[in-house]
Design a protein around this motif. Sequence first.
Motif, PDB file in Angstrom:
ATOM      1  N   VAL A 201      46.898  45.592  39.337  1.00 28.62           N
ATOM      2  CA  VAL A 201      47.752  44.394  39.213  1.00 28.62           C
ATOM      3  C   VAL A 201      49.000  44.556  40.071  1.00 28.62           C
ATOM      4  N   ALA A 204      48.142  44.258  43.811  1.00 26.38           N
ATOM      5  CA  ALA A 204      47.844  42.867  44.183  1.00 26.38           C
ATOM      6  C   ALA A 204      49.115  42.028  44.238  1.00 26.38           C
ATOM      7  N   ASN A 205      50.006  42.215  43.250  1.00 31.15           N
ATOM      8  CA  ASN A 205      51.231  41.407  43.184  1.00 31.15           C
ATOM      9  C   ASN A 205      52.212  41.738  44.297  1.00 31.15           C
ATOM     10  N   PRO A 291      48.938  39.610  36.451  1.00 35.39           N
ATOM     11  CA  PRO A 291      48.732  38.982  37.756  1.00 35.39           C
ATOM     12  C   PRO A 291      49.616  37.735  37.883  1.00 35.39           C
TER      13      PRO A 291
END
Length: 483
Positions: A201, A204-205, A291
Amino acid sequence: MEQPSSQTKLKSELGLLDGTMLVAGSMIGSGIFIVSADIIRNVGSSGWLIAVWLITGFMTLTAAVSYGELSAMFPKAGGQYVYLKEAYNKFVAFLYGWSFFAVIQTGTIAAVGVAFSKFAAYLIPAVSEENILLSIPFGGMFTLTISAAQVVSILIIILLTYINTKGVKGGKLIQTTFTLTKLISLFGLIAFGFIMLKGDVWTANWTNAWDMRGLAKDGSLTSYTMAAALGAIAASMVGSIFSSDAWNNVTFIAGEMKNPQRNIGLSLFLGTLIVTVIYVSANVMYTAVLPLNEIASAEKDRVAVAASTVIFGNIGTVVIALMIMVSTFGCNNGLILAGARVYYTMAKDGLFFKKTGTLNENAVPEFGLWIQCAVASVLCLSGRYGDLLDMISFVVVIFYMLTIAGIYILRIKRPNAPRPYKAFGYPVLPAIYIIMGLAFCGLLLRYKSDYTWPGLIIVLIGIPIYFISQRNVKHEDTVLSDH
């Protein structure tokens, strides 16, 4: 009949810890648990989410250390109202005091009160906003609905008002206890969040973290032009500024602070610094466990509930509900305690109801507390406080800018006046705040005008009220002189 001397002036019973807890406690309500969802929908990236909070934090800290000079020069009840009067005139000060009474303080009290009820409903469903107790149609024009959440919020406001009429000590105890509890709880939540950090997470962030784009609740993305991006930042800051507002409440109670020349300025700095650190850390923590699309689509924007559920499991909802109940209860106590001191000082200047300028046997402005309670309760029932507060951020920043500009004006008007504390970074930092404030207000005017005109209308309504009140004062003076 003359009042006993103990009733004719406010009692100095608050120290540095009390002042710091009032600053932090008045700032932290429910915003930090909620508004990040809307910010993500506007800016669509982790980097800009944190940037919005950092910009707001910088502005708040800069304003707070600038107010230190004014608080040391004028260590008396009324705070920002007094600073505006001394730097400009009674008219400008009244427009602030009127806006403060009409919606800034009372609307915030209403919004925080209803937030308490909404989260209490997690534990006691009967007090939910969905539980409609009464529905009153008004001739086909509109229907007034009263929910259990609104009733509970009004009861909380009445309870805290009553406690504060019994003297500043009771309010001080509630403020310090509840603020320390919520600070420890928030630091705990942030710490557990980082312990539970999800590597995938987080990666991705924070990949392409500065690519700004609109993020809808369904997760779809919209690319921005430069103009749209500036508008998105301004719209995002409405939420962060609302969450960071009320830091100036400690200036209103200067008449009850021990050594106010020192302690007001220090309370402003320490309180705003603590809250800024918590706000930025909390948002970094959100990006560590959720997310971006889950932050944007959190049910009813309750980002902290979604994060807490990831951290603690199903019990996470209860954890956040309890935290927000503690947070909003303490926040409202600070708002209620401080607000009445502004009306008290306005009344002393002949700009508010005369009775507001009197103290009860406990040396507090009881009438001011109760009329504040009445207006906040009406706003609770109206259900429009949330819209008003979104729209009042524009006006709040205008008055902050005017107050900070007052430092320059007073340096010219009163160069030899005692200044136990001088604004940190003067003249650069106060100027930076004013420039940033102008940019924020200009962007709202250009791209989000719905956030501006209702607040301006509330301020403008104060103009005829001011002149009517002054005409009445002059008439009374004429009558008295004729006799």
